[in-house]
Design an enzyme around this catalytic site. Structure first.
Site, mmCIF file in Angstrom:
data_model
loop_
_atom_site.group_PDB
_atom_site.id
_atom_site.type_symbol
_atom_site.label_atom_id
_atom_site.label_comp_id
_atom_site.label_asym_id
_atom_site.label_seq_id
_atom_site.Cartn_x
_atom_site.Cartn_y
_atom_site.Cartn_z
ATOM 1 C CG ASN A 10 -2.069 1.171 1.274
ATOM 2 O OD1 ASN A 10 -1.927 2.182 0.595
ATOM 3 N ND2 ASN A 10 -2.669 1.071 2.388
ATOM 4 N NE ARG A 89 -6.086 1.978 -0.307
ATOM 5 C CZ ARG A 89 -5.988 3.102 0.340
ATOM 6 N NH1 ARG A 89 -4.857 3.583 0.512
ATOM 7 N NH2 ARG A 89 -7.063 4.116 0.300
ATOM 8 C CG HIS A 178 -12.668 3.996 3.033
ATOM 9 N ND1 HIS A 178 -13.309 5.418 3.588
ATOM 10 C CD2 HIS A 178 -11.398 4.331 2.816
ATOM 11 C CE1 HIS A 178 -12.430 5.901 3.926
ATOM 12 N NE2 HIS A 178 -10.999 5.766 3.551
ATOM 13 N NE ARG A 239 -9.435 13.178 2.239
ATOM 14 C CZ ARG A 239 -9.256 12.070 2.348
ATOM 15 N NH1 ARG A 239 -10.183 10.991 2.811
ATOM 16 N NH2 ARG A 239 -7.962 11.423 2.301
ATOM 17 C CD GLU A 384 -8.716 -0.806 4.003
ATOM 18 O OE1 GLU A 384 -9.246 -0.248 3.018
ATOM 19 O OE2 GLU A 384 -8.238 -0.214 5.107
#
Length: 401
Positions: A10, A89, A178, A239, A384
């Site tokens: 990742n 990923r 996600h 964010r 994940e």
């Protein structure tokens, strides 16, 4: 270790996370993270056989150096011969990729082209792919896309209220992110419910520094809160989430912000950090509430939790039935305060929290946090990396079979 393993990578702009996983058993043999890449302070931390070590990286302090270190470590530990594939990923797959994909030159070109939709993510994902190809010459590389799971959304969920040609010609639409996490916890929830995933309808809330909520109807993503980019949706760590688009023009035309400054404001200076003026870390804000009775921190947490609850409630319109609400991600798995405030706003959906269960389920635990009379409310730690390993192994088996 007789079974084959997948090395999961990742890659971030200045970091690289990795883990070596056996997809059949889920066992993780080694994991680690390289941080502060592209600086003289670059280092890599490795966890193996219960011990941890940290090593400074050498010039040019880049992702290739990190991957080379990983290769050397695997060889010294006698693990390299067991690696059957490398799973990557990749954040944005656009409409081109709804499944994991074996990487070739055309796939890399597509990932590069999709960089215009994810300029902070796809280019560095490619760096990781290129580095792994050099280090593992001849080994199959697989891309697992964050957006893939959401490709089942209907047009009513992903088309924006903009001129249609912007979608047809430029791909401006909601994609969602996600996806690997939402896919994993939805399948785990189905097992908890004792139902096939094809008959399971849940709302999953992945809450961390980045947050997204997804409606999953009969096993398929039918709506999600993140959009063209990961900026849309609920309030996050730094964010803003959803705002009136007119604010952008007001900032530029009336307050003399540059476009770059607006981009930085919305992505890096807003959310929990911007509202609290304290931190993007939920734990810091919780401590200020619980230890200092900080009313501004309390307001920040109320805003955060209310926006999440409102998003969850809105997805009732997307489901044919409602089996469970699932919390995951760093905040979703660990913050009993956030979960309590979110669920408290959702009583009309038939959700009631058992406060003792909620307090007990933290720090890697999974389980039910609702009362026996409530619609099921679950905490399921996400994995994940395991999904990437399993999907990489599956597609290679199909290719070879």
């Amino acid at each position: 270790m007789s079974e084959q393993t997948v090395l999961v990578i990742n890659c971030g702009s200045s970091s690289l996370k990795f883990s070596l996983i056996a997809p059949d058993s889920g066992e993780q043999f080694v994991s680690g993270v390289a941080e502060r890449l592209l600086t003289e302070q670059a280092f890599i931390k490795v966890s193996y056989q219960g011990s941890k070590q940290q090593t400074a990286l050498t010039e040019p302090f880049d992702h290739q150096v990190a991957v080379n270190f990983i290769v050397d470590f695997l060889q010294q530990a006698g693990l390299s011969e067991k690696v059957s594939a490398v799973g990557h990923r990749v954040v944005h797959g656009g409409e081109s990729y709804s499944q994991p994909t074996i990487i070739d030159d055309s796939v890399k070109a597509s990932i590069a082209d999709l960089g215009k939709l994810a300029p902070l993510h796809n280019p560095v994902n490619l760096i990781g792919i290129d580095a792994a190809e050099k280090a593992f010459d001849g080994l199959m590389q697989v891309a697992v896309f964050d957006t893939a799971f959401h490709q089942t959304m209907p047009s009513k969920a992903f088309i924006y209220g903009l001129p249609y040609h912007l979608y047809k010609q430029h791909g401006i639409r909601r994609y969602g992110f996600h996806g690997t996490s939402h896919y994993f916890v939805a399948n785990q929830a189905a097992k908890e419910l004792g139902k096939p995933i094809e008959q399971t309808s849940v709302i999953t809330a992945h809450l961390g520094n980045g947050c997204s909520v997804t409606a999953i109807d009969n096993g398929q993503s039918v709506d999600t809160s993140m959009g063209l980019t990961p900026l849309e949706g609920v309030v996050m760590g730094t964010r803003s989430g959803d705002i009136d688009p007119g604010i952008v023009f007001h900032l530029i035309e009336q307050l003399n912000y540059s476009p770059d400054a607006v981009n930085s404001l919305l992505n890096k200076e807003s959310g929990l950090l911007g509202i609290s003026q304290m931190s993007n870390d939920c734990r810091t804000i919780e401590d200020a509430i619980l230890e200092d009775n900080d009313t501004h921190a309390d307001m920040t947490m109320d805003i955060f939790c209310y926006r999440i609850a409102k998003s969850i409630a809105s997805y009732m319109a997307a489901l044919t039935h409602f089996d469970a609400l699932v919390f995951t991600g760093g905040i979703g798995e660990n913050s009993d305060l956030v979960r309590s405030r979110v669920v408290r706003s959702l009583a009309l959906l038939g959700l009631t929290l058992d406060e003792q269960r909620n307090t007990d389920i933290r720090f890697g635990k999974r389980g039910i946090i609702s009362t026996d009379e409530s619609v099921l409310c679950l905490v399921i730690p996400t994995n994940e990396e395991l999904v990437i390993a399993m999907q990489s192994s599956d597609i290679i088996a199909k290719q070879q079979g």
